[in-house]
Motif scaffolding. Structure first.
Motif, mmCIF file in Angstrom:
data_model
loop_
_atom_site.group_PDB
_atom_site.id
_atom_site.type_symbol
_atom_site.label_atom_id
_atom_site.label_comp_id
_atom_site.label_asym_id
_atom_site.label_seq_id
_atom_site.Cartn_x
_atom_site.Cartn_y
_atom_site.Cartn_z
ATOM 1 N N HIS A 147 0.817 -1.204 0.000
ATOM 2 C CA HIS A 147 0.000 0.000 0.000
ATOM 3 C C HIS A 147 0.849 1.250 0.000
ATOM 4 O O HIS A 147 1.712 1.435 0.838
ATOM 5 C CB HIS A 147 -0.936 0.039 1.201
ATOM 6 C CG HIS A 147 -2.031 1.041 1.040
ATOM 7 N ND1 HIS A 147 -1.911 2.343 1.434
ATOM 8 C CD2 HIS A 147 -3.252 0.938 0.478
ATOM 9 C CE1 HIS A 147 -3.025 2.983 1.127
ATOM 10 N NE2 HIS A 147 -3.863 2.156 0.551
ATOM 11 N N PRO A 148 0.579 2.120 -0.941
ATOM 12 C CA PRO A 148 1.387 3.319 -1.095
ATOM 13 C C PRO A 148 1.097 4.338 -0.008
ATOM 14 O O PRO A 148 0.929 5.512 -0.297
ATOM 15 C CB PRO A 148 0.965 3.827 -2.472
ATOM 16 C CG PRO A 148 -0.420 3.302 -2.674
ATOM 17 C CD PRO A 148 -0.482 2.004 -1.933
ATOM 18 N N CYS A 149 1.026 3.883 1.189
ATOM 19 C CA CYS A 149 0.883 4.762 2.340
ATOM 20 C C CYS A 149 -0.089 5.915 2.162
ATOM 21 O O CYS A 149 0.258 7.083 2.395
ATOM 22 C CB CYS A 149 2.246 5.281 2.785
ATOM 23 S SG CYS A 149 2.972 4.208 4.008
ATOM 24 N N ALA A 150 -1.269 5.590 1.729
ATOM 25 C CA ALA A 150 -2.381 6.535 1.730
ATOM 26 C C ALA A 150 -2.219 7.740 0.824
ATOM 27 O O ALA A 150 -2.562 8.857 1.185
ATOM 28 C CB ALA A 150 -2.695 6.997 3.142
ATOM 29 N N THR A 151 -1.661 7.511 -0.348
ATOM 30 C CA THR A 151 -1.816 8.503 -1.417
ATOM 31 C C THR A 151 -1.185 9.851 -1.133
ATOM 32 O O THR A 151 -1.168 10.739 -1.948
ATOM 33 C CB THR A 151 -3.305 8.734 -1.714
ATOM 34 O OG1 THR A 151 -3.955 7.493 -1.801
ATOM 35 C CG2 THR A 151 -3.499 9.507 -2.986
ATOM 36 N N ALA A 152 -0.668 10.063 0.041
ATOM 37 C CA ALA A 152 -0.065 11.344 0.425
ATOM 38 C C ALA A 152 0.296 11.196 1.869
ATOM 39 O O ALA A 152 -0.479 10.709 2.676
ATOM 40 C CB ALA A 152 -1.037 12.487 0.245
ATOM 41 N N GLY A 153 1.453 11.609 2.195
ATOM 42 C CA GLY A 153 2.044 11.251 3.470
ATOM 43 C C GLY A 153 1.283 11.483 4.763
ATOM 44 O O GLY A 153 1.857 11.345 5.822
ATOM 45 N N SER A 154 0.034 11.803 4.684
ATOM 46 C CA SER A 154 -0.727 12.043 5.909
ATOM 47 C C SER A 154 -0.561 10.915 6.918
ATOM 48 O O SER A 154 -0.044 9.854 6.616
ATOM 49 C CB SER A 154 -2.190 12.224 5.568
ATOM 50 O OG SER A 154 -3.009 11.958 6.672
#
Lengths: 167, 167
Positions: A147-154
């Motif tokens: 998983h690309p860690c939620a599309t944005a570093g949040s």
DNA sequence: GCCCAACGACTGCCTGAGCAACTATAACCG
DNA sequence: CGGTTATAGTTGCTCAGGCAGTCGTTGGGC
């Protein structure tokens, strides 16, 4: 047909993707009975589980699979439909919050029981507890890896997506 | 936060969907290096594994997650790019076949090894054999329960989807 | 053989989403 | 402070894909 397409790796991906597609379709159908698209359901769910039933647009984008412009537009539509409102952020005038309205919470409450029922009917209820645990364990490891860690570093801490993502 | 969103069913769906989204993103990235979108890869794969490297438009639609009009358009694009051709069906003048060209086969052969490697890296290689078997077993049961039998009553016998479906 | 229903493919129109450009604000740095 | 850089949100443009309608073809009922 001794070809490369019988490779077990292909089969594995196929299973995962078809399971996803199947569930997605079921969920979408149920959500539409309540006038929500999969994306809208994800948005309203993410908001409803956040403190104050609100989230800054950017954070919402980070938690969903949408770009910020995508979020702008979903929120536009849902605001038009009375499910959400925008609220100015007091200490940063660039930011604004998307807030769930009372009507939005009501809609969500109407939708959730049926949604949980669908999950149980088509997914969790299909397996006995140990098999389900094994499945979830495997999924968790794959998710953590891919998983690309939620599309944005949040922050993205630990909450698992709860919608039926188009797909 | 003792709310309904911690329900294990929600978590389960979240895991499945996030795993799918993660893999999807990885695959899409690799496929684009070879100039293919996820949908195009699925289309060419389905064709390549069919007898004669061809399939009627309708059957192709049934095997993918696309509508017939969607298929018309993907095939348009891929024909323009030289990966596919249309061929008239000799015994039914309404139908036409989509056929993989030599260039299309070559493109696919360039793409596949990397794709398999991605699957192994992010999915199957993340788990030891028993865990993987358990995962696949669970997925198969969920798929069998929930999958809307391939979007259109076509045979759909036993082949598992092999692409990275945008989802 | 003729007619009508069903079917296969394609097209017009619309919606949803991403990218890149833009505006307004904030933060940093001299 | 004044200026530069980064950030939040929105908007224009484009494209992919679905639905519904169309046209040609086929097959079944009579």
């Amino acid at each position: 047909m001794t070809n490369v397409f019988d490779d077990p790796r292909i089969t594995a991906v196929g299973l995962l993707f078809e399971a996803h597609a199947g569930l997605s379709a079921r969920f979408t159908a149920q959500l539409e009975e309540h006038g929500l698209s999969a994306v809208e359901f994800e948005v309203i769910t993410r908001l409803a589980r956040s403190p104050g039933n609100q989230l800054r647009m950017t954070d919402l984008a980070a938690q969903t699979s949408l770009s910020t412009s995508g979020v702008t537009r979903v929120v536009d539509r849902m605001e038009r439909d009375g499910l959400l409102t925008r609220r100015a952020c007091p200490n940063d005038r660039r930011s604004s919050y998307a807030v769930v309205t009372a009507a939005g919470m009501q809609r969500l409450n109407e939708t959730l029981p049926g949604h949980l029922q669908m999950i149980e009917q088509w997914f969790t209820g299909q397996l006995d507890p140990e098999a389900l645990a094994a499945l979830l364990d495997g999924l968790r490891r794959v998710r953590d890896a891919a998983h690309p860690c939620a599309t944005a570093g949040s922050d993205d801490t630990s909450f698992e997506q709860a919608d039926a993502s188009r797909s």
